[in-house]
Design an enzyme around this catalytic site. Structure first.
Site, PDB file in Angstrom:
ATOM      1  N   HIS A  85       5.141  -8.232  -5.296  1.00 39.08           N
ATOM      2  CA  HIS A  85       3.306  -8.769  -4.460  1.00 39.08           C
ATOM      3  C   HIS A  85       2.417 -10.354  -4.136  1.00 39.08           C
ATOM      4  O   HIS A  85       2.034 -10.783  -5.072  1.00 39.08           O
ATOM      5  CB  HIS A  85       1.672  -7.689  -4.885  1.00 39.08           C
ATOM      6  CG  HIS A  85       2.778  -6.159  -4.695  1.00 39.08           C
ATOM      7  ND1 HIS A  85       1.538  -5.706  -3.347  1.00 39.08           N
ATOM      8  CD2 HIS A  85       2.612  -4.792  -5.161  1.00 39.08           C
ATOM      9  CE1 HIS A  85       2.103  -4.340  -2.975  1.00 39.08           C
ATOM     10  NE2 HIS A  85       3.162  -4.285  -4.167  1.00 39.08           N
ATOM     11  N   GLY A  95       0.994  -1.549  -0.090  1.00 38.61           N
ATOM     12  CA  GLY A  95      -0.501  -0.051  -0.216  1.00 38.61           C
ATOM     13  C   GLY A  95       0.495   0.917  -0.299  1.00 38.61           C
ATOM     14  O   GLY A  95       1.817   1.551  -1.217  1.00 38.61           O
ATOM     15  N   GLU A  96       0.438   1.805   1.298  1.00 40.90           N
ATOM     16  CA  GLU A  96       1.655   3.044   0.938  1.00 40.90           C
ATOM     17  C   GLU A  96       1.751   3.666   2.585  1.00 40.90           C
ATOM     18  O   GLU A  96       1.281   2.987   2.928  1.00 40.90           O
ATOM     19  CB  GLU A  96       1.095   4.812  -0.002  1.00 40.90           C
ATOM     20  CG  GLU A  96       1.468   5.765   0.429  1.00 40.90           C
ATOM     21  CD  GLU A  96       2.383   5.491  -0.340  1.00 40.90           C
ATOM     22  OE1 GLU A  96       1.971   5.178  -0.993  1.00 40.90           O
ATOM     23  OE2 GLU A  96       3.828   5.842   0.210  1.00 40.90           O
ATOM     24  N   SER A  97       3.828   3.088   2.756  1.00 44.29           N
ATOM     25  CA  SER A  97       3.949   2.839   3.809  1.00 44.29           C
ATOM     26  C   SER A  97       3.477   4.166   5.281  1.00 44.29           C
ATOM     27  O   SER A  97       3.308   3.883   6.008  1.00 44.29           O
ATOM     28  CB  SER A  97       5.019   2.680   3.897  1.00 44.29           C
ATOM     29  OG  SER A  97       6.385   4.088   3.222  1.00 44.29           O
ATOM     30  N   CYS A 150       6.060  -5.848   0.545  1.00 44.95           N
ATOM     31  CA  CYS A 150       6.408  -4.254  -0.305  1.00 44.95           C
ATOM     32  C   CYS A 150       6.050  -3.021   0.817  1.00 44.95           C
ATOM     33  O   CYS A 150       7.193  -2.710   1.626  1.00 44.95           O
ATOM     34  CB  CYS A 150       5.201  -3.979  -1.356  1.00 44.95           C
ATOM     35  SG  CYS A 150       5.591  -3.030  -2.573  1.00 44.95           S
ATOM     36  N   ILE A 173       5.222  -3.378  -7.739  1.00 40.85           N
ATOM     37  CA  ILE A 173       4.790  -2.153  -7.855  1.00 40.85           C
ATOM     38  C   ILE A 173       5.533  -0.901  -6.916  1.00 40.85           C
ATOM     39  O   ILE A 173       4.496  -0.946  -5.845  1.00 40.85           O
ATOM     40  CB  ILE A 173       3.257  -2.017  -7.171  1.00 40.85           C
ATOM     41  CG1 ILE A 173       2.165  -3.606  -8.377  1.00 40.85           C
ATOM     42  CG2 ILE A 173       2.535  -0.328  -7.485  1.00 40.85           C
ATOM     43  CD1 ILE A 173       1.291  -3.775  -7.913  1.00 40.85           C
ATOM     44  N   ARG A 174       6.127   0.036  -7.844  1.00 37.09           N
ATOM     45  CA  ARG A 174       6.817   0.716  -7.125  1.00 37.09           C
ATOM     46  C   ARG A 174       7.494   0.560  -5.425  1.00 37.09           C
ATOM     47  O   ARG A 174       7.414   0.670  -4.708  1.00 37.09           O
ATOM     48  CB  ARG A 174       5.528   1.988  -6.218  1.00 37.09           C
ATOM     49  CG  ARG A 174       5.134   2.417  -7.285  1.00 37.09           C
ATOM     50  CD  ARG A 174       3.788   4.180  -6.916  1.00 37.09           C
ATOM     51  NE  ARG A 174       3.449   3.652  -5.927  1.00 37.09           N
ATOM     52  CZ  ARG A 174       2.351   3.790  -4.880  1.00 37.09           C
ATOM     53  NH1 ARG A 174       3.468   4.474  -4.264  1.00 37.09           N
ATOM     54  NH2 ARG A 174       1.754   3.120  -4.009  1.00 37.09           N
ATOM     55  N   ARG A 207      12.958   3.431  -0.314  1.00 37.12           N
ATOM     56  CA  ARG A 207      11.665   3.379  -1.458  1.00 37.12           C
ATOM     57  C   ARG A 207      10.933   3.296  -2.729  1.00 37.12           C
ATOM     58  O   ARG A 207      12.021   4.431  -3.223  1.00 37.12           O
ATOM     59  CB  ARG A 207      10.847   4.825  -0.495  1.00 37.12           C
ATOM     60  CG  ARG A 207      10.274   4.271   0.718  1.00 37.12           C
ATOM     61  CD  ARG A 207       9.863   4.974   1.662  1.00 37.12           C
ATOM     62  NE  ARG A 207       8.342   5.003   0.563  1.00 37.12           N
ATOM     63  CZ  ARG A 207       7.534   6.580   0.985  1.00 37.12           C
ATOM     64  NH1 ARG A 207       7.997   6.925   1.723  1.00 37.12           N
ATOM     65  NH2 ARG A 207       6.509   6.229   0.088  1.00 37.12           N
ATOM     66  N   GLU A 250       0.785 -11.782  -3.386  1.00 39.12           N
ATOM     67  CA  GLU A 250      -1.588 -11.409  -3.129  1.00 39.12           C
ATOM     68  C   GLU A 250      -1.494 -11.650  -4.447  1.00 39.12           C
ATOM     69  O   GLU A 250      -3.078 -11.186  -4.180  1.00 39.12           O
ATOM     70  CB  GLU A 250      -1.327 -10.695  -1.833  1.00 39.12           C
ATOM     71  CG  GLU A 250      -1.027  -9.483  -1.908  1.00 39.12           C
ATOM     72  CD  GLU A 250       0.100  -8.762  -2.027  1.00 39.12           C
ATOM     73  OE1 GLU A 250       1.052  -9.656  -1.986  1.00 39.12           O
ATOM     74  OE2 GLU A 250      -0.232  -7.499  -2.302  1.00 39.12           O
TER      75      GLU A 250
HETATM   76  N1  GLN Z   1       5.671   2.579  -2.817  1.00 36.27           N
HETATM   77  C1  GLN Z   1       5.058   2.441  -1.454  1.00 36.27           C
HETATM   78  C2  GLN Z   1       6.473   2.897  -0.480  1.00 36.27           C
HETATM   79  O1  GLN Z   1       6.451   3.727  -0.489  1.00 36.27           O
HETATM   80  C3  GLN Z   1       5.017   0.635  -2.109  1.00 36.27           C
HETATM   81  C4  GLN Z   1       4.328   0.333  -2.669  1.00 36.27           C
HETATM   82  C5  GLN Z   1       3.622  -1.068  -2.779  1.00 36.27           C
HETATM   83  O2  GLN Z   1       3.487  -1.332  -1.440  1.00 36.27           O
HETATM   84  N2  GLN Z   1       3.042  -0.903  -3.493  1.00 36.27           N
HETATM   85  O3  GLN Z   1       5.190   2.977   0.369  1.00 36.27           O
END
Ligand code: GLN
Length: 205
Positions: A172, A62-64, A91, A136-137, A109, A174
């Site tokens: 990921h 997600g977004e840390s 992630c 993903i990112r 990150r 999942e």
């Molecule tokens: N870029 C996100 C972060 O820095 C992590 C991306 C993800 O969980 N797919 O939190």
């Protein structure tokens, strides 16, 4: 005493092992689905008391920054620091684990670029069956300690790591149908739950 033989169905697929998925932000539902498909009893964790009785916890992607902000708000940061079960961080979850110092890893990150530089690739777990890695990112693990075992790499970068009962993926698992990473997490949770039993049925590997 019950005899344990190779025909015995894996306990992770049959005994309703209780694990949790941190459900504050990110793709926690996909983890819940993957773990239930393996027979685990899954709790969505939103409050410290939700951790009670769990043998393992997934911290999802997600977004840390958002996950960490909500964790602090609900006092889950300290509760997770005290949590004794197995952990799977994927992630953003891996970033959270490194910030909570639950594993000896440092991360960079968004190391592979922004959303449009997300990619999929085949990873090698050493068992001859490729694992599809969805990045993903994704973060990159820039340093890891002596006790950390690298289970898979993308080029030179470690992407699946294990330290004690903490399993970390920069990708990921999942988001694919491949159950191997979640199964390993459940095995870690099971071992933690029943240390005596785990010793009695020590695996070959
Ligand atoms: N870029 C996100 C972060 O820095 C992590 C991306 C993800 O969980 N797919 O939190």
């Amino acid at each position: 005493m019950t005899e344990v033989n190779e025909e015995t169905e894996s306990a992770t697929e049959s005994n309703g092992l209780r694990v949790g998925v941190l459900a504050l932000q990110g793709d926690f539902r996909e983890h819940v689905t993957a773990l239930r498909a393996l027979g685990a009893t899954v709790t969505e964790v939103r409050r410290p008391q939700d951790l009670d009785g769990l043998s393992g916890l997934v911290i999802p992607g997600g977004e840390s920054t958002a996950i960490e902000r909500l964790m602090r708000l609900y006092e889950l940061d300290t509760a997770i620091e005290d949590f004794a079960g197995a952990i799977l961080g994927t992630c953003a979850g891996l970033i959270v684990v490194s910030h909570l110092e639950l594993a000896d890893v440092e991360v960079e990150r968004n190391a592979y670029g922004r959303q449009n530089q997300s990619f999929e690739t085949e990873l090698d777990l050493g068992d001859g069956l490729p694992l599809r890695g969805v990045f993903i990112r994704a973060p990159r693990v820039s340093r890891y300690g002596d006790k950390v075992q690298v289970l898979a790499r993308y080029g030179d970068d470690p992407v699946l790591l294990l330290e004690g009962s903490v399993l970390l993926a920069t990708f990921h698992p999942e988001l694919t149908d491949d159950p191997r990473v979640h199964r390993l997490f459940l095995e870690l949770a099971e071992t933690w739950q029943e240390p005596a039993l785990a010793g009695a049925v020590a695996r070959e590997d």
